[in-house]
Design an enzyme around this catalytic site. Structure first.
Site, mmCIF file in Angstrom:
data_model
loop_
_atom_site.group_PDB
_atom_site.id
_atom_site.type_symbol
_atom_site.label_atom_id
_atom_site.label_comp_id
_atom_site.label_asym_id
_atom_site.label_seq_id
_atom_site.Cartn_x
_atom_site.Cartn_y
_atom_site.Cartn_z
ATOM 1 N N ASP A 47 73.490 121.309 -22.052
ATOM 2 C CA ASP A 47 74.439 120.265 -21.668
ATOM 3 C C ASP A 47 73.817 119.155 -20.817
ATOM 4 O O ASP A 47 74.511 118.435 -20.120
ATOM 5 C CB ASP A 47 75.646 120.874 -20.957
ATOM 6 C CG ASP A 47 75.271 121.612 -19.677
ATOM 7 O OD1 ASP A 47 74.066 121.698 -19.363
ATOM 8 O OD2 ASP A 47 76.180 122.106 -19.005
ATOM 9 N N GLU A 48 72.499 119.000 -20.905
ATOM 10 C CA GLU A 48 71.825 117.933 -20.176
ATOM 11 C C GLU A 48 70.745 117.305 -21.034
ATOM 12 O O GLU A 48 70.009 118.003 -21.727
ATOM 13 C CB GLU A 48 71.147 118.467 -18.909
ATOM 14 C CG GLU A 48 72.071 118.853 -17.798
ATOM 15 C CD GLU A 48 71.294 119.271 -16.574
ATOM 16 O OE1 GLU A 48 70.869 118.379 -15.799
ATOM 17 O OE2 GLU A 48 71.102 120.477 -16.397
#
Length: 83
Positions: A47-48
């Site tokens: 998620d980054e």
């Protein structure tokens, strides 16, 4: 945030089941779509990601415009009923 800490802040918290395979699928779609903003993307985790817009600054009027494009892409993918 840990669940224990979240329950302290929100005692009426409702915990629901997780779907890690769906999370991976959506994450992959988002990361692939972010290449529309810049080809210089480093995926750090599920998620980054880091997007380097140095080489495509002429495509955007400002860094904020590039960030707004990222937001638009993610919003459209998450709101898509096919997901």
């Amino acid at each position: 945030m840990r669940l224990k800490d979240a329950k302290k802040l929100c005692p009426f918290l409702i915990q629901s089941g997780t779907h890690p395979e769906k999370y991976v699928e959506v994450s992959t779609q988002i990361m692939e779509a972010l290449h529309a903003v810049t080809p210089d993307i480093e995926i750090f985790s599920i998620d980054e990601a880091f997007l380097d817009i140095t080489h495509c600054q002429r495509l955007y009027s400002s860094p904020i415009a590039a960030a707004e494009r990222v937001k638009q892409i993610v919003t459209e993918l998450v709101a898509c009923p096919a997901l």
